[in-house]
Motif scaffolding. Structure first.
Motif, mmCIF file in Angstrom:
data_model
loop_
_atom_site.group_PDB
_atom_site.id
_atom_site.type_symbol
_atom_site.label_atom_id
_atom_site.label_comp_id
_atom_site.label_asym_id
_atom_site.label_seq_id
_atom_site.Cartn_x
_atom_site.Cartn_y
_atom_site.Cartn_z
ATOM 1 N N ALA A 93 0.839 -1.197 0.000
ATOM 2 C CA ALA A 93 0.000 0.000 0.000
ATOM 3 C C ALA A 93 0.874 1.247 0.000
ATOM 4 N N MET A 94 0.555 2.194 -0.875
ATOM 5 C CA MET A 94 1.209 3.496 -0.889
ATOM 6 C C MET A 94 0.244 4.531 -0.316
ATOM 7 N N VAL A 95 0.711 5.253 0.702
ATOM 8 C CA VAL A 95 -0.136 6.263 1.341
ATOM 9 C C VAL A 95 0.614 7.585 1.419
ATOM 10 N N ARG A 96 -0.159 8.653 1.601
ATOM 11 C CA ARG A 96 0.417 9.956 1.926
ATOM 12 C C ARG A 96 0.299 10.155 3.429
ATOM 13 N N ARG A 97 1.407 10.486 4.072
ATOM 14 C CA ARG A 97 1.409 10.562 5.520
ATOM 15 C C ARG A 97 0.468 11.635 6.054
ATOM 16 N N GLU A 98 0.295 12.725 5.321
ATOM 17 C CA GLU A 98 -0.609 13.758 5.815
ATOM 18 C C GLU A 98 -2.052 13.240 5.928
ATOM 19 N N ILE A 99 -2.422 12.308 5.039
ATOM 20 C CA ILE A 99 -3.750 11.704 5.090
ATOM 21 C C ILE A 99 -3.785 10.594 6.136
ATOM 22 N N PHE A 100 -2.806 9.735 6.096
ATOM 23 C CA PHE A 100 -2.756 8.558 6.961
ATOM 24 C C PHE A 100 -2.633 8.958 8.432
ATOM 25 N N ASP A 101 -1.660 9.829 8.734
ATOM 26 C CA ASP A 101 -1.453 10.256 10.115
ATOM 27 C C ASP A 101 -2.673 10.993 10.651
ATOM 28 N N GLY A 102 -3.253 11.861 9.809
ATOM 29 C CA GLY A 102 -4.416 12.622 10.245
ATOM 30 C C GLY A 102 -5.584 11.729 10.616
ATOM 31 N N PHE A 103 -5.787 10.659 9.835
ATOM 32 C CA PHE A 103 -6.874 9.728 10.143
ATOM 33 C C PHE A 103 -6.667 9.078 11.506
ATOM 34 N N LEU A 104 -5.448 8.602 11.769
ATOM 35 C CA LEU A 104 -5.182 7.929 13.040
ATOM 36 C C LEU A 104 -5.317 8.892 14.219
ATOM 37 N N ARG A 105 -4.822 10.112 14.048
ATOM 38 C CA ARG A 105 -4.925 11.106 15.115
ATOM 39 C C ARG A 105 -6.399 11.411 15.430
ATOM 40 N N GLU A 106 -7.198 11.578 14.385
ATOM 41 C CA GLU A 106 -8.616 11.860 14.588
ATOM 42 C C GLU A 106 -9.329 10.667 15.223
ATOM 43 N N ARG A 107 -8.925 9.449 14.856
ATOM 44 C CA ARG A 107 -9.531 8.271 15.488
ATOM 45 C C ARG A 107 -9.214 8.264 16.979
ATOM 46 N N ALA A 108 -7.973 8.601 17.344
ATOM 47 C CA ALA A 108 -7.604 8.644 18.759
ATOM 48 C C ALA A 108 -8.463 9.657 19.512
ATOM 49 N N GLN A 109 -8.708 10.808 18.889
ATOM 50 C CA GLN A 109 -9.550 11.813 19.532
ATOM 51 C C GLN A 109 -10.990 11.331 19.650
ATOM 52 N N ARG A 110 -11.487 10.659 18.623
ATOM 53 C CA ARG A 110 -12.858 10.139 18.694
ATOM 54 C C ARG A 110 -12.996 9.092 19.788
ATOM 55 N N ARG A 111 -11.902 8.378 20.054
ATOM 56 C CA ARG A 111 -11.938 7.365 21.115
ATOM 57 C C ARG A 111 -11.774 7.992 22.508
ATOM 58 N N GLY A 112 -11.553 9.297 22.564
ATOM 59 C CA GLY A 112 -11.500 9.968 23.864
ATOM 60 C C GLY A 112 -10.162 10.522 24.275
ATOM 61 N N ALA A 113 -9.122 10.387 23.447
ATOM 62 C CA ALA A 113 -7.821 10.972 23.774
ATOM 63 C C ALA A 113 -7.865 12.483 23.549
ATOM 64 N N ASP A 114 -7.264 13.236 24.462
ATOM 65 C CA ASP A 114 -7.150 14.688 24.286
ATOM 66 C C ASP A 114 -5.919 14.992 23.444
ATOM 67 N N LEU A 115 -6.011 16.047 22.657
ATOM 68 C CA LEU A 115 -4.890 16.472 21.820
ATOM 69 C C LEU A 115 -4.495 17.885 22.193
ATOM 70 N N ILE A 116 -3.209 18.069 22.527
ATOM 71 C CA ILE A 116 -2.654 19.388 22.810
ATOM 72 C C ILE A 116 -1.676 19.744 21.698
ATOM 73 N N HIS A 117 -1.895 20.903 21.079
ATOM 74 C CA HIS A 117 -0.971 21.391 20.056
ATOM 75 C C HIS A 117 0.124 22.166 20.766
ATOM 76 N N GLY A 118 1.219 21.484 21.050
ATOM 77 C CA GLY A 118 2.262 22.120 21.832
ATOM 78 C C GLY A 118 3.613 21.460 21.647
ATOM 79 N N GLN A 119 4.656 22.154 22.103
ATOM 80 C CA GLN A 119 6.043 21.691 21.990
ATOM 81 C C GLN A 119 6.583 21.342 23.362
ATOM 82 N N LEU A 120 7.091 20.138 23.510
ATOM 83 C CA LEU A 120 7.658 19.702 24.784
ATOM 84 C C LEU A 120 8.903 20.516 25.112
ATOM 85 N N LEU A 121 8.940 21.074 26.326
ATOM 86 C CA LEU A 121 10.083 21.884 26.767
ATOM 87 C C LEU A 121 10.880 21.207 27.874
#
Length: 412
Positions: A93-121
């Motif tokens: 299978a050939m995929v584009r990571r922007e599509i593939f990664d986005g799908f998995l991230r959104e699935r994690a959020q739908r399952r109840g994971a919180d997402l923080i847009h931030g940089q670890l310091l």
């Protein structure tokens, strides 16, 4: 301390870790710095990933049925993507990571994971728990989050690993261009992916041409000794392709680092590493997507089981299971890279070896199902005979490399 888990990085490994944790009822927070640009990547995934992780086929740009191997002298071997038993899953299978990664991230959020847009310091781990400092990408403010444990899924340069006091890993570099081609030229890669060998395109790994939905991804991989030459190697690859990409429109140039070796340890007190952060990219092919997903899943399962007592001794169950399951494959592919890419005569032998039907079958049995396929003694003897004959042919008489016909400089 809150019985939540912090997952640093929300690409494939981090997203699968979060999905797995949520499926086990664990409160989960993902911290991701970059939500727009995807990790640069060839984007090849085995079909087993789609069944194991219940992924929709719409994420696939193209199903590759043939692999074209091209040696330094221009010898070509077309390898059908097929295992011992024909099935509908005989493809890459050939995929584009922007599509593939986005799908998995959104699935994690739908399952109840919180997402923080931030940089670890900063990251502090002690007997009481984990405290992470991060900068919000929304407003630039520094904030903290507390958790019972942390999973580092933050790539080859892993800030999590660095903040745990771990050394940097040896790294290779990959540089890739996405080029849009007219439909007539794209037809050349309708079901075929190309791999190119030769010191002018990659002295110790390989170069590739992978088709996506509406463009071709051209890239090279090079070990630590050759990273300074990456742009020249890519230019040489484009020269080797010649008319096949003439008139193409450059869409994007991207580069990234790849770990060359797994880390000695991938689990510590209240902390675990997965994917590239753990060095889990296999030799020979440089494949990392599936291994990031699988390690994210296994690490999350282990952590959920020991979340009340997340000691290093307990969490290293993850390591033991991993190497019991996949250690043989990793070691074999390390040896195969050393043997097959060691010099250009060996690259010629490697290309010829791929014509052997037994080699083809064993390769794709192992690739598609992620288990070392057994080779009966008669099969081993047939393969050994073909390899010895190829060694004799290529070491008795040197083949003229393509670069000499094209006037390209060798990188050494």
């Amino acid at each position: 301390m809150a019985q939540r888990v912090l997952v640093v990085g929300a690409s494939v490994g981090g997203a699968i870790a979060a999905i797995t944790l949520r499926g086990l009822g664990v409160e989960t927070v993902m911290l991701e710095k970059e939500l727009v640009k995807a990790k640069p990547c060839g984007g090849a995934i085995p079909p087993v990933a789609f069944t194991e992780f219940d992924l929709p086929q719409r994420l696939i740009d193209r199903k590759i049925k043939y692999c074209l191997m091209v040696s330094p002298s221009g010898q070509e071997t077309i390898v059908p993507v097929a295992g011992s038993v024909p099935s509908d899953d005989d493809y890459v299978a050939m995929v584009r990571r922007e599509i593939f990664d986005g799908f998995l991230r959104e699935r994690a959020q739908r399952r109840g994971a919180d997402l923080i847009h931030g940089q670890l310091l900063g990251l502090e781990v002690n007997h009481a728990g984990v405290t992470a400092r991060y900068r919000s990408m929304a407003n630039g403010q520094e904030q903290t989050i507390q958790a019972a444990a942390v999973i580092g899924a933050d790539g080859c340069y892993s800030p999590t690993a660095r903040m745990l006091g771990l050394p940097q890993m040896p790294r290779a570099v990959a540089i890739q261009e996405r080029i849009a081609l007219p439909e007539a030229q794209m037809a050349r890669w309708a079901e075929t992916a190309d791999l190119y060998l030769g010191s002018e395109v990659s002295p110790d790994l390989y170069a590739w041409a992978f088709p996506k939905c509406d463009h071709i991804a051209l890239g090279i991989g090079a070990g630590p000794r050759y990273t300074a030459h990456a742009k020249r190697l890519l230019s040489n690859l484009k020269t080797r392709l010649g008319p096949a990409i003439t008139g193409g429109q450059l869409l994007l140039r991207e580069a990234h680092a790849l770990p060359m070796e797994p880390r000695k340890h991938m689990a510590f007190e209240r902390a675990m590493l997965v994917g590239d952060a753990a060095g889990l990219v296999v030799h020979t092919s440089g494949e990392g997507i599936y291994w990031a997903m699988k390690s994210g899943q296994l690490a999350a399962q282990t952590l959920a089981h020991f979340l009340d007592v997340p000691s290093a001794a307990n969490l290293r169950t993850y390591e033991r299971i991993w190497w019991q399951e996949y250690g043989l494959m990793y070691n074999f592919l390390r040896w195969l890279q050393w043997w097959g890419y060691g010099n250009e005569r060996q690259m010629e032998v490697f290309t010829e070896m791929c014509r052997n039907a037994d080699v083809q079958r064993l390769t794709f049995d192992s690739y598609m199902y992620k288990q070392m396929a057994p080779a009966p003694w008669l099969v081993q003897m047939r393969m050994t005979k073909d390899i010895i004959m190829a060694q004799v042919r290529n070491y008795l008489q040197r083949r003229t490399p393509v670069r000499e016909r094209l006037g390209l400089a060798e990188v050494s």
